[in-house]
Design a protein around this motif. Structure first.
Motif, short mmCIF file in Angstrom:
data_model
loop_
_atom_site.label_atom_id
_atom_site.label_comp_id
_atom_site.label_asym_id
_atom_site.label_seq_id
_atom_site.Cartn_x
_atom_site.Cartn_y
_atom_site.Cartn_z
N SER A 181 0.83 -1.20 0.00
CA SER A 181 0.00 0.00 0.00
C SER A 181 0.86 1.25 0.00
CB SER A 181 -0.93 -0.01 1.22
OG SER A 181 -1.82 1.08 1.19
N TRP A 182 1.96 1.24 0.74
CA TRP A 182 2.94 2.34 0.74
C TRP A 182 3.44 2.62 -0.67
CZ3 TRP A 182 8.56 1.42 0.53
CH2 TRP A 182 9.34 2.56 0.81
N VAL A 183 3.79 1.56 -1.38
CA VAL A 183 4.29 1.70 -2.75
C VAL A 183 3.19 2.20 -3.69
CG1 VAL A 183 5.05 0.36 -4.76
CG2 VAL A 183 6.16 0.04 -2.54
N GLN A 184 2.03 1.54 -3.64
CA GLN A 184 0.97 1.90 -4.58
C GLN A 184 0.45 3.32 -4.33
OE1 GLN A 184 0.02 0.25 -7.16
NE2 GLN A 184 1.14 -1.65 -6.79
N THR A 185 0.23 3.67 -3.08
CA THR A 185 -0.39 4.96 -2.76
C THR A 185 0.54 6.13 -3.04
OG1 THR A 185 -1.72 3.90 -1.04
CG2 THR A 185 -1.52 6.30 -0.96
N LEU A 186 1.79 6.04 -2.59
CA LEU A 186 2.70 7.18 -2.68
C LEU A 186 3.49 7.21 -3.98
CD1 LEU A 186 4.04 7.25 0.99
CD2 LEU A 186 2.09 8.47 0.01
N PHE A 187 4.03 6.09 -4.40
CA PHE A 187 4.93 6.09 -5.55
C PHE A 187 4.21 5.85 -6.88
CE2 PHE A 187 7.50 5.20 -1.88
CZ PHE A 187 8.63 5.97 -2.08
N ASN A 188 3.18 5.02 -6.87
CA ASN A 188 2.48 4.73 -8.12
C ASN A 188 1.26 5.62 -8.35
OD1 ASN A 188 4.35 2.77 -8.75
ND2 ASN A 188 3.15 1.08 -7.91
N GLN A 189 0.55 5.96 -7.27
CA GLN A 189 -0.61 6.84 -7.42
C GLN A 189 -0.31 8.29 -7.08
OE1 GLN A 189 -4.05 5.32 -5.31
NE2 GLN A 189 -3.57 3.19 -5.84
N LYS A 190 0.81 8.54 -6.40
CA LYS A 190 1.22 9.90 -6.01
C LYS A 190 0.16 10.60 -5.16
CE LYS A 190 4.14 9.04 -9.55
NZ LYS A 190 4.15 7.78 -10.32
N GLN A 191 -0.46 9.88 -4.23
CA GLN A 191 -1.47 10.45 -3.36
C GLN A 191 -0.83 10.83 -2.02
OE1 GLN A 191 -5.25 8.42 -3.09
NE2 GLN A 191 -4.94 7.41 -5.06
N PHE A 192 -0.20 12.00 -2.01
CA PHE A 192 0.59 12.39 -0.85
C PHE A 192 -0.26 12.91 0.30
CE2 PHE A 192 3.38 12.65 -4.54
CZ PHE A 192 4.37 11.77 -4.13
N SER A 193 -1.55 13.15 0.05
CA SER A 193 -2.42 13.53 1.17
C SER A 193 -2.62 12.36 2.12
CB SER A 193 -3.78 14.01 0.64
OG SER A 193 -4.46 12.96 -0.02
N PRO B 165 7.83 11.60 -13.58
CA PRO B 165 6.41 11.68 -13.20
C PRO B 165 5.61 10.42 -13.47
CG PRO B 165 7.11 13.65 -14.38
CD PRO B 165 8.21 12.66 -14.53
N ASP B 166 6.05 9.60 -14.44
CA ASP B 166 5.32 8.36 -14.74
C ASP B 166 5.95 7.16 -14.06
OD1 ASP B 166 7.63 8.22 -16.24
OD2 ASP B 166 6.65 7.48 -18.06
N ALA B 167 6.69 7.39 -12.99
CA ALA B 167 7.40 6.31 -12.29
C ALA B 167 6.45 5.19 -11.87
CB ALA B 167 8.11 6.87 -11.06
N LYS B 168 6.92 3.97 -12.08
CA LYS B 168 6.24 2.79 -11.58
C LYS B 168 7.22 2.05 -10.68
CE LYS B 168 3.10 2.07 -15.51
NZ LYS B 168 2.66 1.14 -16.56
N MET B 169 6.71 1.56 -9.57
CA MET B 169 7.57 0.94 -8.56
C MET B 169 7.08 -0.47 -8.25
SD MET B 169 8.48 2.54 -4.82
CE MET B 169 9.74 1.88 -3.74
N THR B 170 8.01 -1.39 -8.08
CA THR B 170 7.68 -2.75 -7.68
C THR B 170 8.42 -3.12 -6.41
OG1 THR B 170 9.48 -3.68 -9.04
CG2 THR B 170 7.29 -3.53 -10.06
N VAL B 171 7.81 -3.97 -5.61
CA VAL B 171 8.47 -4.55 -4.44
C VAL B 171 9.08 -5.86 -4.88
CG1 VAL B 171 8.14 -5.51 -2.13
CG2 VAL B 171 6.85 -3.48 -2.83
N ASP B 172 10.41 -5.96 -4.79
CA ASP B 172 11.12 -7.14 -5.31
C ASP B 172 11.53 -8.12 -4.23
OD1 ASP B 172 10.87 -5.93 -7.82
OD2 ASP B 172 12.77 -4.86 -7.60
N HIS B 173 11.63 -7.66 -3.00
CA HIS B 173 11.85 -8.57 -1.88
C HIS B 173 11.47 -7.85 -0.60
CE1 HIS B 173 13.78 -11.15 1.14
NE2 HIS B 173 13.61 -12.11 0.25
N LEU B 174 11.00 -8.64 0.35
CA LEU B 174 10.51 -8.10 1.61
C LEU B 174 10.95 -9.01 2.75
CD1 LEU B 174 8.58 -5.97 2.95
CD2 LEU B 174 6.73 -7.59 2.56
N ALA B 175 11.48 -8.40 3.80
CA ALA B 175 11.85 -9.16 5.00
C ALA B 175 11.49 -8.32 6.22
CB ALA B 175 13.34 -9.49 5.00
#
Length: 372
Positions: free
Chosen positions: A227-239, A277-287
């Motif tokens: 959600s952190w990735v999708q909301t801030l980096f992919n959707q740019k919803q900084f509110s 501005p059209d940046a897309k971000m993926t989560v590639d590993h999580l620990a």
């Protein structure tokens, strides 16, 4: 919190190095195939790093790295242990007094029996020898590194390495764009070009901008990070920043960017994303590991891909070039909010790749025509 996370795995926060190098506890993980001296994966990472870098036993790379060990960086690719040894020697020659302060090791035991570690390191070092950045400056700098390693049977078999080189060179008195222009002259290994192309395409083609609503009931580490990735980096919803960050969160980004509180964190992210501005971000590993009863530490390895929109007039010719970042973040989360973030990637290599693929012959700062 799972029983695995609350095991007595080594924790390095505020521990004296002498204690970390001489653990007295019982073995906490099976570590099949590892030397018996290591009690857990954190102990393994801390002690081999100390032996190789601070004790200058560079030859131990042959013992602790596989003969073929792919190492991915934004500035290049190598996979042979001989290259690991050579690169280590070159770095120590340029910064002989380099010390590596282990800030954290976030780990995960994978289903195939390997261990994944994300090692956050602060280094203090003086540039008394020639380096990849140029002639020795005799200046001292501080740099943050995150090394993500896959460890199996006493050896590192794969690594993703990110370092905040832009902050380092600013302390050495070297211009960021000048350094990128110089780096762009280097011819990368063909394997790097293949990896870069495949990773850029992978990230661009991944489904993005999905809505992942967080509630107390569905809160998990994975949901939070996605959600952190999708909301801030992919959707740019900084509110929605306060859904993820504590009101007084501390935030460290490359180039020495330091922010405290929601307004400054938002400013850092918006200013940086404005160049893609059209940046897309993926989560590639999580620990994730436990820190204390209400706090966890999360390691995220991620990628960003998009098209470049220059914010610096010296890079204006690079507009619409492929923009790709390999990055890593350590997030300390308390009561479901980030209270501390350290994010690392190599800005020099980011701009060098843009320059190299454009084919532009950009002038160095001291060679630009005068406006007078």
């Amino acid at each position: 919190m799972s029983s695995e996370r609350i095991k007595s795995i080594s924790q390095i926060h505020w521990q004296p190095l002498t204690k970390l190098l001489q653990p007295t506890g019982k073995k906490q993980q099976q570590l099949s195939g590892f030397d018996d001296e290591f009690i857990d994966i954190v102990d393994y990472i801390i002690r081999i790093t100390h032996r190789i870098w601070e004790q200058k036993n560079v030859g131990l790379c042959y013992q602790y790295y596989a003969d073929i060990c792919p190492v991915f960086t934004l500035g290049g690719y190598f996979e042979c242990v001989e290259q690991v040894v050579q690169n280590t020697l070159k770095t120590i020659a340029a910064f002989p007094d380099r010390s590596l302060i282990g800030e954290n090791v976030i780990w995960k035991e994978e289903s195939d029996g390997s261990y994944y570690s994300s090692h956050l390191i602060t280094s203090i070092m003086t540039n008394t020898g020639n380096s990849e950045f140029g002639a020795a400056t005799n200046k001292t700098g501080r740099v943050t590194t995150i090394a993500d390693c896959v460890c199996f049977e006493n050896k590192i078999i794969k690594e993703w390495l990110v370092r905040d080189n832009s902050f380092l060179i600013s302390q050495l008195g070297i211009d960021l764009i000048d350094a990128a222009i110089s780096f762009a002259q280097l011819v990368p290994d063909p394997h790097f070009n293949v990896w870069f192309d495949e990773e850029y395409q992978r990230v661009r083609e991944t489904k993005h901008r999905a809505n992942i609503a967080l509630t107390t009931e569905n809160w998990t580490t994975e949901n939070f990070v996605q959600s952190w990735v999708q909301t801030l980096f992919n959707q740019k919803q900084f509110s929605n920043l306060n859904d993820f960050y504590h009101v007084a969160a501390s935030h460290q980004w490359p180039g020495g960017r330091i922010a405290t509180g929601l307004a400054q964190v938002s400013g850092t992210l918006i200013q940086w994303l404005a160049q893609c501005p059209d940046a897309k971000m993926t989560v590639d590993h999580l620990a994730v590991v436990g820190f204390n009863e209400d706090t966890i530490d999360i390691a995220v390895r991620w990628s960003i891909a998009g098209t470049y929109s220059p914010q610096n007039e010296r890079l204006a010719q690079l507009k619409d070039e492929r923009f790709f970042v390999l990055g890593a973040s350590h997030l300390r989360v308390k009561n479901q909010k980030i209270v501390k973030e350290v994010t690392v990637f190599d800005e020099i290599s980011l701009y060098a790749n843009l320059i190299r693929q454009s084919g532009c012959n950009l002038p160095l700062a001291d060679k630009e025509p005068s406006n007078v």
